[in-house]
Each structure stands twice: as structure tokens, then as C-alpha cells.
Design a protein around this motif. Structure first.
Motif, short mmCIF file in Angstrom:
data_model
loop_
_atom_site.label_atom_id
_atom_site.label_comp_id
_atom_site.label_asym_id
_atom_site.label_seq_id
_atom_site.Cartn_x
_atom_site.Cartn_y
_atom_site.Cartn_z
N VAL A 211 7.53 -2.97 26.35
CA VAL A 211 6.75 -3.78 27.30
C VAL A 211 6.91 -5.26 26.99
O VAL A 211 7.10 -6.09 27.89
N VAL A 212 6.84 -5.60 25.70
CA VAL A 212 7.03 -7.01 25.29
C VAL A 212 8.38 -7.53 25.78
O VAL A 212 8.50 -8.66 26.27
N LYS A 213 9.41 -6.69 25.66
CA LYS A 213 10.76 -7.06 26.11
C LYS A 213 10.81 -7.37 27.60
O LYS A 213 11.61 -8.19 28.06
N ASN A 214 9.90 -6.74 28.36
CA ASN A 214 9.92 -6.90 29.82
C ASN A 214 8.85 -7.86 30.35
O ASN A 214 8.67 -7.96 31.58
N PHE A 215 8.16 -8.56 29.46
CA PHE A 215 7.12 -9.49 29.91
C PHE A 215 7.68 -10.53 30.88
O PHE A 215 8.75 -11.09 30.67
N ALA A 216 6.91 -10.80 31.94
CA ALA A 216 7.23 -11.88 32.87
C ALA A 216 6.84 -13.23 32.27
O ALA A 216 7.42 -14.26 32.62
N ARG A 217 5.87 -13.21 31.36
CA ARG A 217 5.38 -14.41 30.66
C ARG A 217 4.60 -13.92 29.44
O ARG A 217 4.31 -12.73 29.32
N GLN A 218 4.26 -14.82 28.56
CA GLN A 218 3.40 -14.45 27.44
C GLN A 218 2.01 -14.08 27.98
O GLN A 218 1.54 -14.67 28.96
N PRO A 219 1.35 -13.12 27.36
CA PRO A 219 0.02 -12.71 27.84
C PRO A 219 -0.92 -13.90 27.97
O PRO A 219 -0.98 -14.77 27.09
N ASP A 220 -1.65 -13.91 29.08
CA ASP A 220 -2.52 -15.04 29.35
C ASP A 220 -3.63 -14.60 30.31
O ASP A 220 -3.37 -13.95 31.31
N GLY A 221 -4.87 -14.95 29.98
CA GLY A 221 -5.98 -14.67 30.87
C GLY A 221 -6.48 -13.24 30.83
O GLY A 221 -6.03 -12.42 30.03
N GLY A 222 -7.42 -12.96 31.72
CA GLY A 222 -8.00 -11.63 31.83
C GLY A 222 -7.29 -10.76 32.84
O GLY A 222 -6.25 -11.14 33.39
N ASP A 223 -7.87 -9.61 33.13
CA ASP A 223 -7.24 -8.68 34.07
C ASP A 223 -7.08 -9.29 35.47
O ASP A 223 -6.05 -9.12 36.13
N ARG A 224 -8.10 -9.98 35.93
CA ARG A 224 -8.00 -10.59 37.26
C ARG A 224 -6.89 -11.63 37.32
O ARG A 224 -6.24 -11.79 38.35
N ASP A 225 -6.65 -12.29 36.20
CA ASP A 225 -5.57 -13.29 36.16
C ASP A 225 -4.20 -12.63 36.30
O ASP A 225 -3.26 -13.25 36.82
N GLN A 226 -4.08 -11.38 35.85
CA GLN A 226 -2.81 -10.67 36.00
C GLN A 226 -2.56 -10.38 37.49
O GLN A 226 -1.44 -10.52 37.99
N ALA A 227 -3.61 -9.98 38.20
CA ALA A 227 -3.48 -9.73 39.64
C ALA A 227 -3.11 -11.01 40.38
O ALA A 227 -2.27 -11.01 41.29
#
Length: 362
Positions: A211-227
Motif C-alpha cells: 500500500v505504501v508503494k502505491n500511495f498517491a501522497r504521504q498520509p495526511d488528514g482524517g478520513d474525510r480528507d481522504q474523500a
């Protein structure tokens, strides 16, 4: 004269005797009345239940106030982070005022039990309201709601048939397209803990690294921010809890509603282990001063009325199977959930954190 004196004394004695009997009768009646009142009218200060909760939702507050309206039992609430509340209960010991401990995550509930701050709850009503799979085997905690951790996708760029499992998110077709929040988040830790329990540490590590290999960006924000990042085109798929989608769809902010309209909900692993589900639960504290009132509140929260209110306002899945789900939850359809003991989420938590650190999931 002597005869008159004897008559007078006899009359006086009779008067005094009658007065004495009347006074005794009056006092007995008064005492009996006081006795009846003390038996029937419990002091107002006893009509309370004190709650320590790590759930900070307006829907919960409304459920508490509805309970008070129905029963006359006042609910006093102290809010905080789960681990802080557990430490507070340990520190307060027998002097605590808390009757109930409420939190999200099966692992935290297991930790509360392990720290000996809870006691079993015995209630036929609760047993009827909540299936055994959503209760601690020793009745130290009772489930109140569940949420599924799913794959949310862009309706414009992803077709549902392209999705299948959590494991598939590691394939090359999702390179640069996967969104997720930080590994410090409890929801992600419990998701990985469930993979450790079901598939072993080695497979869980492979998944996290993929999953890390396929990240669109570094993790950031909460669940709503992912949406919101999906809607902005930053990524195409995200790992999220279902109830956040419901909150977005019913937000007072038009932009959030628009985000919800452009994303879909997919329940992964329907042909294998099922979709990961976590639980919120309630425990009766070991040193509760109001155990009867506390049990009544658990019975109310797990009854159909409160379950339907929580589900309609916080978009969680009810634990009471007789509770009706709101339309948005129905629209996602039925799904197969993981079958595992919620205690294992806590047992594997540190292993999950270690794997996240090892593979660079920040």
C-alpha cells in the motif's frame, strides 16, 4: 370533700391518659408517613449515572438527554481520550464517580478489561438487544455500534468491478492512486491488527508495504480528507470508515455533500475473510456507585429506539438486529464482515505499529 377530690383526680387521670394516647397515635402516624416517603422517594442525587466517554458525538449527547427525559435519571458526562480515561479510572480506584466507560475500538475495550476497571453486566434485556458476537464473552463490555473500514472510490475514474480485496490495493494498477490516513490512527492500526490475526505477520507486512508503494501522497488528514482528496483528483481510492461517508452526504456544507455524491462505497474481501468491522462499546466500571441506573442506560442505548437514532444521525451500523438502518446505509447493501474476536485488535496493536514503522507508513 374527700369524695369530690377522688372524682376530680379520676377525671384528670382519664383526660391525661386520653391526651397521651392521642399524642402517641399522632406520632405513630407521623413516623409511618415519614417511613413511607423515605421508601418511595429516593433522594434526587441518587438518580444519576456518570459516564466517562471517548466518543465525542452530538448523537450520543442526544441519546443521553432522551434517556433522562424517559427515566428522570440524569446523565453526567466526562469526555476525554480513551487511554487517558482508563488511566484516570485506575488512579481513582474505589473513589471514582464513573459508572460507565464508553469508547471506540475493540482493542481499547479489551485493554480496559485487562486493566481491571470493568465488571460484568448482567441483564436479560441487554442479552436480547445485542448478539453475543458484539458482547465481551465475560460481559465486561457491550457493543453499541459498529463501523466498517472500506474502500471508497471515485465514481468517475473507477468502476466497482475493478475492486475486490484489501490485498488488491497493492497491485500495480493502483500505483500512485491509493489514499490513507496516518499509521498513528487507531482505525488503521486495528485494520492491520485484524490482518495479523487472520493472515499472519508476514502477510500483513507485505500488505502494508504494498500500500505504501502505491500511495498517491504521504498520509495526511482524517478520513474525510481522504474523500476530499479523491474529489480533488489527488487519488482514486481510499481506505475509510463508512460513517464518514454518511456524515459527508448529510453535511450542512454543500461542498462536502458534493464530495459524497462523487464517491462510492465498496466492501472488500466478500469472497474471502470479509470486510473489517470495528466496534464501539460500553463497560460498567468496577467501582460504580449507581450500577442499576448504569445498567438501565446500557439497556436503553442498545434498544431499538436509541439504536435507530444513532444509526440515522451518526451513520454507524446498529448492533441491535431489530433496528432499522437509514436509507444511505441500506443503499450500500448487505455485506460479509470479518469474523474475529475483538480482543485480538488490542493483542496485535503493538505488532501493527511496528510493521507500519518498518515499511515507512508514516
Amino acid at each position: 370533700m374527700k369524695k369530690f377530690s377522688k372524682l376530680a383526680l379520676s377525671f384528670l387521670a382519664m383526660v391525661l391518659l386520653a391526651a397521651g394516647l392521642a399524642a402517641c397515635g399522632s406520632n405513630e402516624a407521623k413516623n409511618e408517613s415519614t417511613k413511607d416517603n423515605s421508601a418511595n422517594d429516593k433522594p434526587k442525587e441518587d438518580q444519576v449515572v456518570n459516564v466517562y466517554t471517548a466518543r465525542h458525538y452530538e448523537a450520543d449527547d442526544k441519546v443521553f438527554s432522551n434517556f433522562t427525559e424517559k427515566t428522570g435519571i440524569k446523565v453526567n458526562v466526562v469526555k476525554g481520550e480513551a487511554e487517558e480515561l482508563i488511566e484516570r479510572l485506575k488512579r481513582e480506584g474505589e473513589s471514582t464517580e464513573a459508572d460507565l466507560f464508553i469508547t471506540v475500538d475493540g482493542g481499547i475495550l479489551a485493554n480496559a478489561k485487562k486493566n481491571d476497571i470493568l465488571q460484568p453486566v448482567k441483564s436479560d434485556i441487554i442479552d436480547k438487544n445485542v448478539p453475543a458476537k458484539f458482547r465481551d464473552k465475560d460481559d465486561n463490555w457491550i457493543g453499541m455500534a459498529t463501523r466498517a473500514r472500506v474502500i471508497v472510490y471515485s465514481k468517475d475514474r473507477v468502476k466497482p468491478e475493478e475492486l475486490s480485496t484489501y490485498e488488491d490495493l497493492t497491485s500495480d494498477k493502483w500505483k500512485g492512486k491509493v489514499l490513507a490516513r496516518s499509521s498513528t490512527n487507531l482505525y488503521n492500526q486495528s485494520l492491520l491488527a485484524s490482518f495479523i490475526e487472520l493472515n499472519g505477520e508476514e502477510e500483513a507486512e507485505k500488505w502494508a508495504a504494498g500500500v505504501v508503494k502505491n500511495f498517491a501522497r504521504q498520509p495526511d488528514g482524517g478520513d474525510r480528507d481522504q474523500a476530499k482528496a479523491i474529489a480533488a483528483g489527488t487519488g482514486d481510492v481510499a481506505i475509510m470508515n463508512t460513517y464518514y461517508v454518511g456524515l459527508l452526504a448529510n453535511s450542512s456544507e454543500p461542498e462536502e455533500v458534493k464530495v459524497a455524491e462523487n464517491i462510492g462505497v465498496f466492501f472488500p474481501n466478500q469472497e474471502t475473510n470479509g470486510t473489517h468491522v470495528n466496534i464501539s462499546g460500553i463497560g460498567l466500571t468496577k467501582h460504580s456507585k449507581n450500577p442499576e441506573n448504569a445498567t438501565k442506560l446500557i439497556e436503553y442505548i442498545t434498544d431499538v429506539e436509541a439504536q435507530e437514532f444513532l444509526s440515522a444521525n451518526n451513520y454507524e451500523f446498529p448492533v441491535n438486529e431489530n433496528a432499522e438502518k437509514p436509507e444511505i446505509l441500506k443503499s450500500w447493501g448487505e455485506f460479509k464482515m470479518q469474523e474475529l474476536n475483538f480482543d485480538t485488535l488490542g493483542e496485535h496493536n503493538q505488532k501493527a505499529i511496528g510493521i507500519f514503522n518498518k515499511v515507512g507508513w508514516k
